[in-house]
Write an enzyme that holds these catalytic residues in place. Structure first.
Site, PDB file in Angstrom:
ATOM      1  N   LYS A 278       0.850  -1.178   0.000  1.00 48.55           N
ATOM      2  CA  LYS A 278       0.000   0.000   0.000  1.00 48.55           C
ATOM      3  C   LYS A 278       0.888   1.231   0.000  1.00 48.55           C
ATOM      4  CE  LYS A 278      -1.934   1.726   3.572  1.00 48.55           C
ATOM      5  NZ  LYS A 278      -2.818   1.998   4.730  1.00 48.55           N
TER       6      LYS A 278
ATOM      7  N   ASN B  77       6.518   5.864  -1.235  1.00 49.15           N
ATOM      8  CA  ASN B  77       7.752   5.255  -1.741  1.00 49.15           C
ATOM      9  C   ASN B  77       8.635   4.669  -0.642  1.00 49.15           C
ATOM     10  OD1 ASN B  77       7.115   6.095  -4.452  1.00 49.15           O
ATOM     11  ND2 ASN B  77       7.785   8.154  -3.883  1.00 49.15           N
ATOM     12  N   ARG B  78       8.011   4.318   0.471  1.00 46.51           N
ATOM     13  CA  ARG B  78       8.710   3.715   1.615  1.00 46.51           C
ATOM     14  C   ARG B  78       9.751   4.640   2.243  1.00 46.51           C
ATOM     15  NH1 ARG B  78       4.855   1.128   0.909  1.00 46.51           N
ATOM     16  NH2 ARG B  78       4.611  -1.142   0.982  1.00 46.51           N
ATOM     17  N   LEU B  79       9.688   5.932   1.928  1.00 49.39           N
ATOM     18  CA  LEU B  79      10.581   6.894   2.583  1.00 49.39           C
ATOM     19  C   LEU B  79       9.874   7.427   3.826  1.00 49.39           C
ATOM     20  CD1 LEU B  79      12.173   8.865  -0.403  1.00 49.39           C
ATOM     21  CD2 LEU B  79      13.164   7.029   0.979  1.00 49.39           C
TER      22      LEU B  79
END
Length: 214
Positions: free
Chosen positions: A9, A191-193
């Site tokens: 997600k 973006n998983r940042l």
């Protein structure tokens, strides 16, 4: 075996920046707690995972309910003779964690647990419904029992014994106060940042604040 590699997600609901955080973690926790409560989507905002090191040397986690927090720390209640209670008595180093999926947030707290005063435990126990009080007395938490019926019969007997009486707090049941040494706030980002801000307690009672790589 079920392949979960496609479970993904995008986290886009909020952000956590150094320009908008307080100097201490309790104030930020308080803000996040009430924001999650107001946003909705989490039935028990005060549900948290408590991780301990057991007498067998293995870590163990379980979900309990946070009952109070303030500048001193975080309080929950349990049976001191339970597996959890014995583990904490032997090794008071614990970890608490909250996951609030509705706002894509997580809080991880490393700290030292100690028993609350008898007055604090008495006052909270007195505020509980009678059924919860009797449940705390009848349950030898973490011990093996022969059946569900065994517990229910013992509860019926206790109900008869305490009918019309004030139910006292058993000595083996009470609170633990977790004094935080390190508190990490995690905010999901695209973006998983993800944003990760960590507070570490200092000897002068201030907090060192760092941003961690996601």
């Amino acid at each position: 075996m079920k392949d979960l590699s496609d479970y993904r997600k995008s986290y886009e609901k909020s952000e956590l920046l150094e320009t908008s955080i307080p100097e201490d973690p309790i104030n930020l926790f308080n803000r996040w707690f009430h924001e999650v409560e107001d946003f909705g989507g989490n039935e028990e905002v005060n549900a948290m995972t408590v991780a301990t090191i057991g007498l067998d040397g293995f870590p163990k986690s379980r979900v309990v309910l946070l009952k109070k927090f303030n500048e001193e720390g975080f309080i929950f209640y349990t049976n001191y003779n339970s597996e959890k209670g014995k583990a904490i008595t032997t090794n008071p180093n614990v970890c608490l964690s909250f996951f609030w999926s509705s706002m894509e947030r997580q809080v991880i707290i490393k700290g030292i647990a100690q028993k609350t005063s008898e007055i604090i435990s008495d006052n909270y126990f007195a505020s509980r419904p009678d059924g919860s009080k009797l449940g705390a007395i009848v349950s030898n938490q973490s011990e093996v029992v022969p059946s569900r019926e065994y517990l229910e019969e013992n509860l019926k007997q206790l109900e008869a014994n305490f009918e019309g009486m004030v139910i006292p707090r058993p000595e083996h049941w009470g609170g633990f106060l977790v004094t935080p040494l390190e508190v990490e706030f995690w905010q999901g980002r695209p973006n998983r940042l993800h944003d990760r801000i960590r507070y570490i307690a200092q000897s002068d009672f201030s907090w060192k604040i760092d941003r961690l790589s996601p």
